[in-house]
Design a protein around this motif. Structure first.
Motif, mmCIF file in Angstrom:
data_model
loop_
_atom_site.group_PDB
_atom_site.id
_atom_site.type_symbol
_atom_site.label_atom_id
_atom_site.label_comp_id
_atom_site.label_asym_id
_atom_site.label_seq_id
_atom_site.Cartn_x
_atom_site.Cartn_y
_atom_site.Cartn_z
ATOM 1 N N GLU A 116 0.834 -1.202 0.000
ATOM 2 C CA GLU A 116 0.000 0.000 0.000
ATOM 3 C C GLU A 116 0.872 1.257 0.000
ATOM 4 O O GLU A 116 0.577 2.226 -0.700
ATOM 5 C CB GLU A 116 -0.918 -0.009 1.227
ATOM 6 C CG GLU A 116 -1.849 1.182 1.283
ATOM 7 C CD GLU A 116 -2.718 1.172 2.527
ATOM 8 O OE1 GLU A 116 -3.363 2.196 2.762
ATOM 9 O OE2 GLU A 116 -2.732 0.163 3.240
ATOM 10 N N THR A 136 3.925 1.557 -1.241
ATOM 11 C CA THR A 136 4.559 1.739 -2.558
ATOM 12 C C THR A 136 3.552 2.213 -3.588
ATOM 13 O O THR A 136 3.873 3.056 -4.436
ATOM 14 C CB THR A 136 5.218 0.441 -3.029
ATOM 15 O OG1 THR A 136 4.252 -0.611 -3.024
ATOM 16 C CG2 THR A 136 6.395 0.057 -2.153
ATOM 17 N N THR A 137 2.323 1.706 -3.554
ATOM 18 C CA THR A 137 1.325 2.171 -4.522
ATOM 19 C C THR A 137 0.959 3.624 -4.263
ATOM 20 O O THR A 137 0.688 4.381 -5.194
ATOM 21 C CB THR A 137 0.049 1.311 -4.473
ATOM 22 O OG1 THR A 137 -0.432 1.260 -3.144
ATOM 23 C CG2 THR A 137 0.318 -0.094 -4.972
ATOM 24 N N SER A 138 0.962 4.035 -2.992
ATOM 25 C CA SER A 138 0.655 5.452 -2.713
ATOM 26 C C SER A 138 1.787 6.344 -3.200
ATOM 27 O O SER A 138 1.534 7.481 -3.618
ATOM 28 C CB SER A 138 0.379 5.644 -1.233
ATOM 29 O OG SER A 138 1.558 5.410 -0.488
ATOM 30 N N ILE A 172 3.691 5.601 -5.822
ATOM 31 C CA ILE A 172 3.606 5.585 -7.290
ATOM 32 C C ILE A 172 2.498 6.521 -7.764
ATOM 33 O O ILE A 172 2.690 7.313 -8.677
ATOM 34 C CB ILE A 172 3.393 4.148 -7.815
ATOM 35 C CG1 ILE A 172 4.634 3.311 -7.560
ATOM 36 C CG2 ILE A 172 3.038 4.162 -9.296
ATOM 37 C CD1 ILE A 172 4.435 1.835 -7.840
ATOM 38 N N PHE A 173 1.344 6.401 -7.152
ATOM 39 C CA PHE A 173 0.206 7.208 -7.599
ATOM 40 C C PHE A 173 0.107 8.550 -6.882
ATOM 41 O O PHE A 173 -0.803 9.330 -7.142
ATOM 42 C CB PHE A 173 -1.101 6.421 -7.402
ATOM 43 C CG PHE A 173 -1.176 5.176 -8.246
ATOM 44 C CD1 PHE A 173 -1.206 5.273 -9.625
ATOM 45 C CD2 PHE A 173 -1.180 3.917 -7.665
ATOM 46 C CE1 PHE A 173 -1.281 4.137 -10.413
ATOM 47 C CE2 PHE A 173 -1.246 2.794 -8.441
ATOM 48 C CZ PHE A 173 -1.275 2.884 -9.814
#
Length: 158
Positions: A148, A150-152, A154-155
């Protein structure tokens, strides 16, 4: 004049300042059928007092009291008997200290008691072994938390 006197008595009655004679005058006035129209609201109250005065208690009142058995004393006696039993029961066996003359017999009894403790301890630890599975689950949640994060990043949601 009489009506003015009744109104003054009613005002005193409402304030709780009338004597018994004055209250009797009020009761006699409201007992009659000719009551001033603006004082009609007091008539049911004084009618109730007249009817209530005529009521009588008709039941017999027993003068002898029933003897009830007091169960509190039974419980007190039972506690006293138990306490005496514990006191005399422990004082008789107080001379025995639990020592052994033979060291081999003492060792055998000690090893039996340790085996019993060990078996109960093992039984207890086997029932708690599921906590290890809970630890595995929480570590998996830790991985999800990293994903979570890393995705935050990235986005760019944070």
């Amino acid at each position: 004049m009489v009506l003015n006197n009744i109104e003054k008595l009613l005002e005193k009655y409402d304030n709780g300042e009338t004597s018994l004679k004055e209250e009797q005058v009020l009761k006699n006035y409201f007992k009659n059928d000719t009551v001033a129209p603006h004082l009609e609201m007091y008539k049911p109250m004084f009618d109730y007092f007249l009817v209530n005065q005529q009521e009588q208690f008709t039941k017999d009142v027993p003068l002898k009291t029933k003897r009830t058995f007091n169960y509190k004393w039974i419980s007190v006696a039972a506690v006293a008997v138990l306490m005496l039993g514990f006191y005399f029961g422990t004082s008789i066996g107080a001379n025995e200290l639990g020592t052994y003359e033979d060291p081999q017999l003492a060792f055998n009894d000690f090893s039996k008691s340790m085996e019993m403790i060990s078996s109960h301890f093992n039984k207890g630890t086997s029932t708690v072994s599921y906590l290890n599975e809970v630890n595995k689950g929480t570590s998996a949640l830790g991985y999800l938390n990293e994903i979570e994060n890393t995705t935050s990043i990235i986005f760019k949601t944070k």
